[in-house]
Design an enzyme around this catalytic site. Structure first.
Site, PDB file in Angstrom:
ATOM      1  N   ARG A  67       0.820  -1.211   0.000  1.00  0.00           N
ATOM      2  CA  ARG A  67       0.000   0.000   0.000  1.00  0.00           C
ATOM      3  C   ARG A  67       0.860   1.269   0.000  1.00  0.00           C
ATOM      4  NH1 ARG A  67      -4.421   2.854   0.950  1.00  0.00           N
ATOM      5  NH2 ARG A  67      -4.072   4.507   2.447  1.00  0.00           N
ATOM      6  N   ARG A  93     -10.771   4.602  -2.880  1.00  0.00           N
ATOM      7  CA  ARG A  93      -9.702   4.178  -1.971  1.00  0.00           C
ATOM      8  C   ARG A  93      -9.358   5.313  -1.030  1.00  0.00           C
ATOM      9  NH1 ARG A  93      -7.694  -0.677  -3.586  1.00  0.00           N
ATOM     10  NH2 ARG A  93      -8.366  -1.151  -5.697  1.00  0.00           N
ATOM     11  N   ILE A  94      -8.751   4.908   0.099  1.00  0.00           N
ATOM     12  CA  ILE A  94      -8.291   5.895   1.069  1.00  0.00           C
ATOM     13  C   ILE A  94      -6.890   6.330   0.644  1.00  0.00           C
ATOM     14  CG2 ILE A  94      -7.796   6.289   3.513  1.00  0.00           C
ATOM     15  CD1 ILE A  94     -10.698   5.471   2.905  1.00  0.00           C
ATOM     16  N   HIS A 111     -19.038  13.340  -0.927  1.00  0.00           N
ATOM     17  CA  HIS A 111     -19.583  12.137  -0.289  1.00  0.00           C
ATOM     18  C   HIS A 111     -21.114  12.224  -0.276  1.00  0.00           C
ATOM     19  CE1 HIS A 111     -19.671   8.677   2.379  1.00  0.00           C
ATOM     20  NE2 HIS A 111     -20.587   9.310   3.086  1.00  0.00           N
ATOM     21  N   ASP A 143      -8.756  14.213   5.231  1.00  0.00           N
ATOM     22  CA  ASP A 143      -7.692  13.950   6.198  1.00  0.00           C
ATOM     23  C   ASP A 143      -7.444  12.437   6.231  1.00  0.00           C
ATOM     24  OD1 ASP A 143      -9.735  12.852   7.681  1.00  0.00           O
ATOM     25  OD2 ASP A 143      -9.765  14.439   9.201  1.00  0.00           O
ATOM     26  N   ALA A 144      -6.772  11.961   7.252  1.00  0.00           N
ATOM     27  CA  ALA A 144      -6.381  10.543   7.262  1.00  0.00           C
ATOM     28  C   ALA A 144      -7.548   9.605   7.575  1.00  0.00           C
ATOM     29  CB  ALA A 144      -5.250  10.323   8.266  1.00  0.00           C
TER      30      ALA A 144
HETATM   31  C1  GRF Z   1     -20.597   9.782  -5.735  1.00  0.00           C
HETATM   32  O1  GRF Z   1     -21.861   9.525  -5.237  1.00  0.00           O
HETATM   33  C2  GRF Z   1     -19.698  10.322  -4.665  1.00  0.00           C
HETATM   34  O2  GRF Z   1     -20.370  10.992  -3.664  1.00  0.00           O
HETATM   35  C3  GRF Z   1     -19.079   9.071  -4.088  1.00  0.00           C
HETATM   36  O3  GRF Z   1     -18.923   8.210  -5.187  1.00  0.00           O
HETATM   37  C4  GRF Z   1     -19.880   8.528  -6.190  1.00  0.00           C
HETATM   38  C5  GRF Z   1     -19.114   8.747  -7.464  1.00  0.00           C
HETATM   39  O4  GRF Z   1     -19.916   8.849  -8.593  1.00  0.00           O
HETATM   40  N1  GRF Z   1     -17.854   9.394  -3.403  1.00  0.00           N
HETATM   41  P1  GRF Z   1     -19.302   9.276 -10.002  1.00  0.00           P
HETATM   42  O5  GRF Z   1     -18.186   8.293 -10.334  1.00  0.00           O
HETATM   43  O6  GRF Z   1     -18.800  10.681  -9.905  1.00  0.00           O
HETATM   44  O7  GRF Z   1     -20.449   9.135 -10.964  1.00  0.00           O
END
Ligand code: GRF
Length: 212
Positions: A67, A93-94, A111, A143-144
């Site tokens: 990683r 991924r993080i 998100h 952030d982390a």
């Molecule tokens: C979105 O709903 C976003 O909030 C989440 O992943 C999805 C990505 O959709 N993190 P796209 O690939 O931009 O269509």
């Protein structure tokens, strides 16, 4: 003319947020340039980027020893394009220390929930299962942690009685497509510091809470 905000956009999936950003830039609603699209896997978003002649890179975990090596390669791939800011637009991924130490404070994520509710995977499903009446999306600094960084902006909608995970996610994504370019534009124009977070909620709130 002053230099536009140089963006690296990280993707893993469909790329609808990448498309929304690109469309907003083309329409003059977002004072940025997408200088690189970086993916961790082959995906629809990469196809869109190529159609628009955006520079692309793919940094696959399985091509790296561990990683940390992948994270270092990711930081390098992002850095090669010399972006000012990094946008995680459906990046599944993080990001690790190498990326955070180089770009920390200049990475945003979108998100599909009103954080701090429902971090992590399947946020719209979590919202349906929790039977919440108001849902939405959040743009925050990375952030982390997992979806834990400072919140920059949120947009909300009313959950309909017949919403399921799919319909709710689609409606939340329509909000994302408006909110993310607006936040990036605020960063680009330097107004992020002076605008209060709540203004974004209110700028969508009235209409969206009354209908869709
Ligand atoms: C979105 O709903 C976003 O909030 C989440 O992943 C999805 C990505 O959709 N993190 P796209 O690939 O931009 O269509």
């Amino acid at each position: 003319m002053s230099e536009k905000l140089r963006l690296a956009v990280l993707v893993s999936g469909r790329g609808s947020n990448l498309r929304a950003l690109s469309d907003a830039i083309d329409a003059g609603r977002c004072a940025a340039d997408i200088v690189s699209v970086v993916a961790d896997r082959p995906c629809e978003a990469l196809g869109f980027a190529r159609e628009r002649d955006l520079a692309t890179r793919v940094v696959r975990p399985k091509e790296h020893a561990d990683r940390a090596a992948w994270d270092a390669a990711l930081a390098q791939a992002i850095g090669d394009a010399e972006p000012h800011w990094v946008v995680l637009a459906g990046f599944r991924r993080i990001v690790g220390d190498a990326v955070l130490s180089r770009f920390g404070g200049r990475i945003v994520n979108v998100h599909p929930s009103l954080l701090p509710a429902f971090p992590g995977l399947h946020a719209p499903r979590q919202a349906i299962e929790a039977n919440v009446r108001v849902a939405g999306c959040t743009v925050h600094l990375v952030d982390a942690g997992v979806d834990t960084g400072p919140i920059l902006a949120q947009a909300a909608l009313r959950v309909a009685a017949d919403d399921d995970e799919g319909s709710l996610h689609r409606r939340i994504q329509a909000l994302e497509h408006r909110l993310l370019p607006e936040v990036v534009d605020a960063i680009a124009t330097g107004s992020l510091q002076t605008r209060e977070r709540i203004r974004w909620v209110e700028s969508f709130g009235g209409a969206l809470l009354d209908g869709d």
